[in-house]
Motif scaffolding. Structure first.
Motif, PDB file in Angstrom:
ATOM      1  N   THR A 133       0.862  -1.181   0.000  1.00 58.61           N
ATOM      2  CA  THR A 133       0.000   0.000   0.000  1.00 58.61           C
ATOM      3  C   THR A 133       0.893   1.225   0.000  1.00 58.61           C
ATOM      4  O   THR A 133       1.879   1.273   0.742  1.00 58.61           O
ATOM      5  N   TYR A 134       0.552   2.203  -0.832  1.00 58.49           N
ATOM      6  CA  TYR A 134       1.411   3.378  -0.997  1.00 58.49           C
ATOM      7  C   TYR A 134       0.622   4.657  -0.764  1.00 58.49           C
ATOM      8  O   TYR A 134      -0.408   4.891  -1.397  1.00 58.49           O
ATOM      9  N   ALA A 135       1.102   5.465   0.154  1.00 55.52           N
ATOM     10  CA  ALA A 135       0.460   6.744   0.471  1.00 55.52           C
ATOM     11  C   ALA A 135       1.262   7.874  -0.151  1.00 55.52           C
ATOM     12  O   ALA A 135       2.063   8.543   0.509  1.00 55.52           O
ATOM     13  N   GLY A 136       1.085   8.077  -1.447  1.00 52.37           N
ATOM     14  CA  GLY A 136       1.788   9.149  -2.152  1.00 52.37           C
ATOM     15  C   GLY A 136       1.312  10.513  -1.719  1.00 52.37           C
ATOM     16  O   GLY A 136       0.147  10.690  -1.316  1.00 52.37           O
ATOM     17  N   THR A 138       0.670  13.066  -3.446  1.00 54.73           N
ATOM     18  CA  THR A 138      -0.261  13.727  -4.363  1.00 54.73           C
ATOM     19  C   THR A 138      -1.636  13.051  -4.399  1.00 54.73           C
ATOM     20  O   THR A 138      -2.511  13.481  -5.136  1.00 54.73           O
ATOM     21  N   ARG A 139      -1.829  12.003  -3.606  1.00 51.25           N
ATOM     22  CA  ARG A 139      -3.099  11.281  -3.593  1.00 51.25           C
ATOM     23  C   ARG A 139      -3.842  11.521  -2.286  1.00 51.25           C
ATOM     24  O   ARG A 139      -3.228  11.584  -1.213  1.00 51.25           O
ATOM     25  N   LEU A 140      -5.167  11.628  -2.385  1.00 54.14           N
ATOM     26  CA  LEU A 140      -5.986  11.829  -1.189  1.00 54.14           C
ATOM     27  C   LEU A 140      -6.112  10.545  -0.381  1.00 54.14           C
ATOM     28  O   LEU A 140      -6.168  10.576   0.854  1.00 54.14           O
ATOM     29  N   LYS A 141      -6.139   9.402  -1.083  1.00 53.79           N
ATOM     30  CA  LYS A 141      -6.252   8.117  -0.414  1.00 53.79           C
ATOM     31  C   LYS A 141      -5.080   7.227  -0.810  1.00 53.79           C
ATOM     32  O   LYS A 141      -4.567   7.326  -1.925  1.00 53.79           O
ATOM     33  N   ASP A 143      -2.963   4.193  -2.213  1.00 52.76           N
ATOM     34  CA  ASP A 143      -3.127   3.268  -3.337  1.00 52.76           C
ATOM     35  C   ASP A 143      -2.847   1.865  -2.807  1.00 52.76           C
ATOM     36  O   ASP A 143      -1.725   1.562  -2.387  1.00 52.76           O
ATOM     37  N   TYR A 175       9.108   4.196  -6.290  1.00 50.44           N
ATOM     38  CA  TYR A 175       8.365   4.354  -5.042  1.00 50.44           C
ATOM     39  C   TYR A 175       9.334   4.613  -3.894  1.00 50.44           C
ATOM     40  O   TYR A 175      10.343   3.910  -3.747  1.00 50.44           O
ATOM     41  N   ARG A 179       7.055   6.055   2.213  1.00 55.09           N
ATOM     42  CA  ARG A 179       5.624   6.285   1.986  1.00 55.09           C
ATOM     43  C   ARG A 179       4.843   4.979   1.856  1.00 55.09           C
ATOM     44  O   ARG A 179       3.649   4.975   1.595  1.00 55.09           O
TER      45      ARG A 179
END
Length: 308
Positions: A133-136, A138-141, A143, A175, A179
């Motif tokens: 699971t990746y919390a970038g 630029t993303r709200l949720k 991935d 990646y 994160r």
């Protein structure tokens, strides 16, 4: 095991530092080290140390016809890792053997490397797929359930990154391990391509993948900044033309995010001359920054602050 590994690294450090050493020369250094009780390394013990260094660190220690031992770089997989390992050991050993208080030494932290780096390295070693699971930023949720084929890792600006193929899209992704929220190995293999980090990053600054062509980048610097570039080249393709009041450096690079921001970090000590696209990228960033300060009501990232 930790003490044994320290002995391995000490031997590698000595050979890396002096180039070649006979058994007597190595023993003289050993006797002066904190590992010794005043006695040289027994021949049988040294043999086991050489085998241990080869198996644990993937570093081959060869012996020439004159009986002098050296690191065989032709069979050692990555000399840069040797330098990194030895540097870390040497610094740690210097601090350990000095009387300096611990709070007098400041070292930058590498976020989350201890959590996920061993898993990634294991996956690369076995050509095993990862799921994470990746919390970038630029993303709200986050991935979730990303299936990834890791090709290699790179440390850049105190962060560890993994580079490989995202299975769903089939494209190369990068990646940051700090994160990643969850990660595990899958019981599935992938085919490791015949590509190395040095090949992949040959004409790149940083870690951002660029599909663009390699360009000739020319920059003008002050004489003082030129000294820094000579001591620590900006990139291995660096060439310099020296003038009385400035130097012009030439590189072969792809244009990406990190290149722009690295060049901007030098302020007025550096001016980009070519290519035109890079000049436009640099000046666009500078104009956007100036606009923020000219209008105190603007916030970073707003549409009015952007330069088109």
């Amino acid at each position: 095991m930790k003490e044994l590994l320290n002995r391995y690294v000490w031997i590698v450090d000595m050979l890396n530092r002096y180039g070649k050493l006979s058994r007597k020369e190595l023993n003289d250094l050993w006797i002066k080290s904190h590992f010794s009780d005043g006695n040289p390394i027994p021949e049988r013990t040294f043999y086991h140390y050489r085998r241990g260094i080869e198996e644990s660190l993937s570093i081959d220690i060869a012996c020439d016809r004159n009986g002098r031992y050296y690191i065989d770089n032709s069979t050692t997989s990555n000399p840069y890792i040797i330098n990194w390992l030895v540097e870390a050991y040497s610094v740690n050993n210097a601090i350990k053997n000095s009387s300096i208080p611990n709070d007098r030494v400041s070292v930058e932290e590498v976020p989350s490397a201890h959590d996920y780096l061993p898993i990634v390295l294991s996956a690369i070693s076995e050509s095993t797929k990862l799921i994470f699971t990746y919390a970038g930023f630029t993303r709200l949720k986050p991935d979730m359930n990303i299936i990834f084929h890791p090709y290699f890792v790179k440390r850049y600006k105190q962060r560890w990154y993994m580079v490989g193929i995202r299975e769903k899209t089939g494209d190369i992704r990068t990646y940051a391990l700090d994160r990643v929220k969850e990660m595990s190995l899958l019981n599935q293999q992938f085919v490791m391509p015949d590509i190395t980090p040095s090949d992949f990053f040959e004409n790149l600054i940083g870690i951002t993948v660029s599909k663009g062509e390699v360009r000739t980048v020319r920059i003008m610097t002050t004489p003082t900044q030129a000294k820094y570039f000579r001591a620590l080249p900006f990139h291995h393709t660096q060439e310099e033309m020296v003038n009385d009041n400035y130097s012009i450096f030439t590189y072969r690079l792809k244009l990406n995010y990190e290149l722009v921001h690295e060049l901007l970090s030098y302020g007025d000590a550096l001016k980009v001359l070519a290519p035109k696209e890079l000049v436009t990228m640099i000046t666009g960033q500078l104009k956007g920054t100036l606009r923020l300060y000219d209008d105190p009501n603007l916030v970073p990232g707003s549409e009015k602050a952007k330069i088109n």
